[in-house]
Structures are given as structure tokens and as C-alpha cells.
Design an enzyme around this catalytic site. Sequence first.
Site, PDB file in Angstrom:
ATOM      1  N   LEU A   1       0.878  -1.163   0.000  1.00  0.00           N
ATOM      2  CA  LEU A   1       0.000   0.000   0.000  1.00  0.00           C
ATOM      3  C   LEU A   1       0.919   1.218   0.000  1.00  0.00           C
ATOM      4  CD1 LEU A   1      -2.747  -0.910   2.654  1.00  0.00           C
ATOM      5  CD2 LEU A   1      -2.954  -0.963   0.166  1.00  0.00           C
ATOM      6  N   ASP A   2       0.592   2.218  -0.811  1.00  0.00           N
ATOM      7  CA  ASP A   2       1.414   3.421  -0.844  1.00  0.00           C
ATOM      8  C   ASP A   2       1.553   4.012   0.558  1.00  0.00           C
ATOM      9  OD1 ASP A   2       1.514   3.097  -3.572  1.00  0.00           O
ATOM     10  OD2 ASP A   2      -0.076   4.549  -3.982  1.00  0.00           O
ATOM     11  N   LYS A   3       2.573   4.814   0.740  1.00  0.00           N
ATOM     12  CA  LYS A   3       2.835   5.398   2.056  1.00  0.00           C
ATOM     13  C   LYS A   3       1.640   6.196   2.564  1.00  0.00           C
ATOM     14  CE  LYS A   3       6.427   7.876   4.622  1.00  0.00           C
ATOM     15  NZ  LYS A   3       7.747   8.555   4.550  1.00  0.00           N
TER      16      LYS A   3
ATOM     17  N   THR B   1      -1.478   5.640   1.729  1.00  0.00           N
ATOM     18  CA  THR B   1      -2.687   4.817   1.682  1.00  0.00           C
ATOM     19  C   THR B   1      -2.813   4.036   2.981  1.00  0.00           C
ATOM     20  OG1 THR B   1      -2.566   4.600  -0.722  1.00  0.00           O
ATOM     21  CG2 THR B   1      -3.868   2.959   0.451  1.00  0.00           C
TER      22      THR B   1
ATOM     23  N   HIS C   1       0.751   1.989  -8.016  1.00  0.00           N
ATOM     24  CA  HIS C   1      -0.177   3.132  -7.966  1.00  0.00           C
ATOM     25  C   HIS C   1      -1.428   2.897  -8.818  1.00  0.00           C
ATOM     26  CE1 HIS C   1       2.696   5.334  -5.682  1.00  0.00           C
ATOM     27  NE2 HIS C   1       3.462   5.723  -6.675  1.00  0.00           N
TER      28      HIS C   1
END
Length: 239
Positions: free
Chosen positions: A105-107, A109, A186
Site C-alpha cells: 500500500l502506498d505510504k 494509503t 499506484h
Amino acid sequence: MAVERIDKILSSRNTEGRSAAKALIKAGRVTANGVTVRRPEEKFDPEQTEIRIDGERISISRFVYIMMNKPKGVLSASNDKHSRTVIDLLPEEMKRRGLFPAGRLDKDTEGFILITNDGELAHKMLSPKSHVYKLYEAECDRALTDCDAAAFEKGIRLGELEFMPAEMKIIEKNKALVEICEGKFHQIKRMFHAVGAEVTALKRLRIGQVFLDEALDPGKSRYLTDQELIDILNLKHGI
């Protein structure tokens, strides 16, 4: 032979915390291969050792499966020199060698991330061929329309990138649920960007048929139940 401290082995059962395990050992209630264990720091191979508490044999799992409610600002990584990772957030009694986040998961998110030491399960869960769907809640910088949902359902191309068809359900003017079975870099943000919307907040709510436990505050974790472990690879989907 992979040996671990006996108190850590006991705490990995998901029934005793580290301090409780130490108390059991000091009380002489723990045996390893028939011999009473006296010190929490004694080490054993959990795969080759019969461990009992009060004479009752306990089962020590080789693999662990942890649900975390990942907060914003934390990396989906096993270690990093400059930022906190999801592994750093685990309580000591849950930590063991070989743990990693299954997928990223993105930072910025948040939401459900699975932490495990089972590479085979992680591969099955992440492979598009397995069709394990993940559900996200996305908030965007503009009102979303039925045309956006239709574009997602058709499949989206962004430059040379192609994204498989995805279900998108608008739940508020600028907020939608999106379900995908891919995990490209992403991906959700890029899909919305392709239809002229920018994601301002993103949260993963479900993997397979397992929803994020609403009782978990951001940064908190718990072990998956046996049924959840089955359901996380469930092929059924739908918003």
C-alpha cells in the site's frame, strides 16, 4: 535448524503474550521434549520440539498471518533506514524472522494489509491469475460520474499501461468503492488519473472475502482466524 526463544515461540500461538509466556515458564508449567523449561531465553527449534503447557501439547504454527490496519505515513516494507514500516508497528509478541507485507500500500494509503512469512500464500494472493479481488475506498478531487464507472468497467489504458476491467461504485459525490484483482504500481490512483480525477484519500477495505476488522485502530494488528485464512483466497467478488 532455526531456533527461537521459548517465550517467543509461546507468544506466537496467538493465545499468550510475551509477558504471560515468561510467567508460565518461571512457574515451571512449560516443558520442551519432556524437560521443564526454567528460563524464557532458552532456545528451541519449534519444528522439532514437543512443547507442553501444564502437560497439554500445544500446536506451534510454522506460518503466521496478521491483519494490520495500516496507517498513513508508514511504508509497506520489512525494513527501512529512514521511515517506519508496517513491521516496526507490530507488537513484540507478534514479531518473528521472515515477516513481510504481502503486497504494498502506498505510504499515504491506509487500510488492510496482510503480514505473513508464507511466501506461497502471498504469491497466490497477489497473482492476477488467482483472481483474488481487493476492495478500496477512494476519495477524489472532483465529483464522480457514471461515465467514470463505465470507463473502469471497460478497462483503462494509460499510455502503454493497460488495466483490467474493474468495478467502481459511487457512494458519495466524490467517493467510490473500487474492486480490482491486479496490483500494479499506484494502480487505483493511475486509473482515476486516466479519467481526469486525482485521488486524495485511499483505503483498502477487503482482500478476498476478508474485510478489515473495524475494531482495529490505525497501526493495530491481529492474527487471522482459520476461516479468514480460507476466505482471503476466495474467488468470489462483488461490491
